[in-house]
Design a protein around this motif. Structure first.
Motif, PDB file in Angstrom:
ATOM      1  N   ALA A 195       0.830  -1.204   0.000  1.00 12.28           N
ATOM      2  CA  ALA A 195       0.000   0.000   0.000  1.00 12.28           C
ATOM      3  C   ALA A 195       0.864   1.254   0.000  1.00 12.28           C
ATOM      4  O   ALA A 195       2.020   1.243   0.437  1.00 12.28           O
ATOM      5  N   GLU A 196       0.279   2.342  -0.463  1.00 14.79           N
ATOM      6  CA  GLU A 196       0.965   3.629  -0.459  1.00 14.79           C
ATOM      7  C   GLU A 196       0.998   4.202   0.956  1.00 14.79           C
ATOM      8  O   GLU A 196       0.025   4.094   1.708  1.00 14.79           O
ATOM      9  N   GLY A 197       2.113   4.820   1.317  1.00 17.99           N
ATOM     10  CA  GLY A 197       2.235   5.478   2.612  1.00 17.99           C
ATOM     11  C   GLY A 197       2.564   4.502   3.730  1.00 17.99           C
ATOM     12  O   GLY A 197       2.459   3.286   3.576  1.00 17.99           O
ATOM     13  N   ILE A 243     -10.932  -5.039  -0.151  1.00 20.06           N
ATOM     14  CA  ILE A 243      -9.646  -4.571   0.375  1.00 20.06           C
ATOM     15  C   ILE A 243      -9.265  -3.245  -0.266  1.00 20.06           C
ATOM     16  O   ILE A 243      -8.819  -2.305   0.410  1.00 20.06           O
ATOM     17  N   ARG A 244      -9.466  -3.147  -1.552  1.00 20.77           N
ATOM     18  CA  ARG A 244      -9.078  -1.943  -2.291  1.00 20.77           C
ATOM     19  C   ARG A 244      -9.858  -0.719  -1.812  1.00 20.77           C
ATOM     20  O   ARG A 244      -9.286   0.369  -1.620  1.00 20.77           O
ATOM     21  N   VAL A 245     -11.153  -0.885  -1.607  1.00 20.16           N
ATOM     22  CA  VAL A 245     -11.991   0.231  -1.160  1.00 20.16           C
ATOM     23  C   VAL A 245     -11.670   0.608   0.284  1.00 20.16           C
ATOM     24  O   VAL A 245     -11.578   1.795   0.629  1.00 20.16           O
ATOM     25  N   MET A 247      -8.913   4.346   4.171  1.00 21.55           N
ATOM     26  CA  MET A 247      -7.890   4.631   5.178  1.00 21.55           C
ATOM     27  C   MET A 247      -6.875   5.671   4.710  1.00 21.55           C
ATOM     28  O   MET A 247      -6.036   6.126   5.489  1.00 21.55           O
ATOM     29  N   GLY A 248      -6.933   6.014   3.426  1.00 24.42           N
ATOM     30  CA  GLY A 248      -5.965   6.959   2.885  1.00 24.42           C
ATOM     31  C   GLY A 248      -4.687   6.308   2.410  1.00 24.42           C
ATOM     32  O   GLY A 248      -3.677   6.994   2.190  1.00 24.42           O
ATOM     33  N   PRO A 267      -5.659   0.472 -10.542  1.00 27.77           N
ATOM     34  CA  PRO A 267      -6.158   1.274 -11.665  1.00 27.77           C
ATOM     35  C   PRO A 267      -7.476   1.985 -11.383  1.00 27.77           C
ATOM     36  O   PRO A 267      -7.819   2.936 -12.087  1.00 27.77           O
ATOM     37  N   LEU A 268      -8.216   1.549 -10.367  1.00 27.96           N
ATOM     38  CA  LEU A 268      -9.501   2.175 -10.047  1.00 27.96           C
ATOM     39  C   LEU A 268      -9.433   3.115  -8.851  1.00 27.96           C
ATOM     40  O   LEU A 268     -10.132   4.128  -8.811  1.00 27.96           O
ATOM     41  N   TYR A 269      -8.605   2.782  -7.870  1.00 28.31           N
ATOM     42  CA  TYR A 269      -8.647   3.517  -6.610  1.00 28.31           C
ATOM     43  C   TYR A 269      -7.307   4.139  -6.214  1.00 28.31           C
ATOM     44  O   TYR A 269      -7.227   4.788  -5.170  1.00 28.31           O
ATOM     45  N   GLY A 270      -6.280   3.941  -7.008  1.00 29.15           N
ATOM     46  CA  GLY A 270      -4.963   4.435  -6.639  1.00 29.15           C
ATOM     47  C   GLY A 270      -4.263   5.149  -7.772  1.00 29.15           C
ATOM     48  O   GLY A 270      -4.900   5.817  -8.594  1.00 29.15           O
TER      49      GLY A 270
END
Length: 234
Positions: free
Chosen positions: A108-110, A170-172, A177-178, A185-188
């Motif tokens: 995940a990012e961050g 999980i993606r949503v 959570m930020g 491709p849809l959420y990031g």
């Protein structure tokens, strides 16, 4: 071997198939990222269903393709397939009562400060045309447990276990959570570390409905996610 007189209308296609486990009732495969489970239209090709149908026909097995768990096209990892109606119904009943445990790993990012936790937020589909979901009070209940495995520069490696099985759960929840997943491709956002969604279904535990024995199946981290992690470690 003839297992069933049921007619499988999926087009057989000779595609690579990584079989993790197989017996008279079940087939478990390691689905690659970029491969859908089912064709989107009649006669469609290039999916896991096409590959499994080819493998079964070559072995003289004639039965329906019954995927018991679903993975997004961009997600890699374990997919459980029932060879018989008995197998499908026996394990699907477990799934409804959380008898099947499925664990995922993702980048995940961050950096996430908590070592673990639970996200209990409903997920709704507010625009079917865009295929996107979001946390919304009108949605269906969705519960995701997460654990931080490693904090890396600008990223976090996590494992997940789901109590519910909502589309893109999980993606949503990670977007909520930020911390969207890398290259989602849809959420990031696109990432130079990896060219596809960094989500991998690596473990599955179930009770075999015929023998009553517990089966635990595990995969290593996929090579491309491992490469991304290694780059962040250096």
């Amino acid at each position: 071997m003839w297992i069933s007189a049921e007619e499988n209308l999926i087009v057989a296609e000779n595609l690579p198939l990584d079989i993790v486990y197989e017996d008279e009732d079940f087939l478990v495969v390691d689905k690659p990222s970029g491969m859908a489970i089912h064709p989107s239209k009649s006669g469609g090709t290039g999916t896991l269903a096409n590959a499994v149908t080819f493998d079964w026909q070559r072995a003289g097995i004639h039965t329906l393709f019954r995927a018991i768990n679903r993975l997004d096209k961009d997600t890699s990892g374990l997919v459980l397939i029932g060879k018989t109606q008995f197998a499908h119904q026996g394990v699907f009943g477990q799934d409804e009562h959380r008898g099947i445990r499925k664990r995922y790993i993702a980048l995940a990012e961050g950096q996430i400060s908590e070592d673990g936790g639970t996200i209990n937020q409903p997920i709704a589909c507010l625009d079917a045309a865009k295929r996107q979901r979001m946390v919304h009070p009108s949605g269906q209940p969705a519960i995701t447990h997460y654990k931080v495995l490693e904090r890396l520069p600008g990223h976090t490696l996590l494992s997940f276990e789901l109590e519910t099985g909502r589309t893109h759960q999980i993606r949503v929840h990670m977007l909520y959570m930020g911390h969207p997943l890398c290259s989602d491709p849809l959420y990031g956002h696109p990432s130079p570390l990896i060219s596809r969604l960094a989500l991998h279904a690596f473990e599955m535990t179930l009770i075999h409905p015929r023998s009553g024995k517990e089966i635990i199946l595990q995969l290593p981290l996929s090579a491309d996610i491992q490469s991304a992690v290694d780059r962040l470690r250096t």
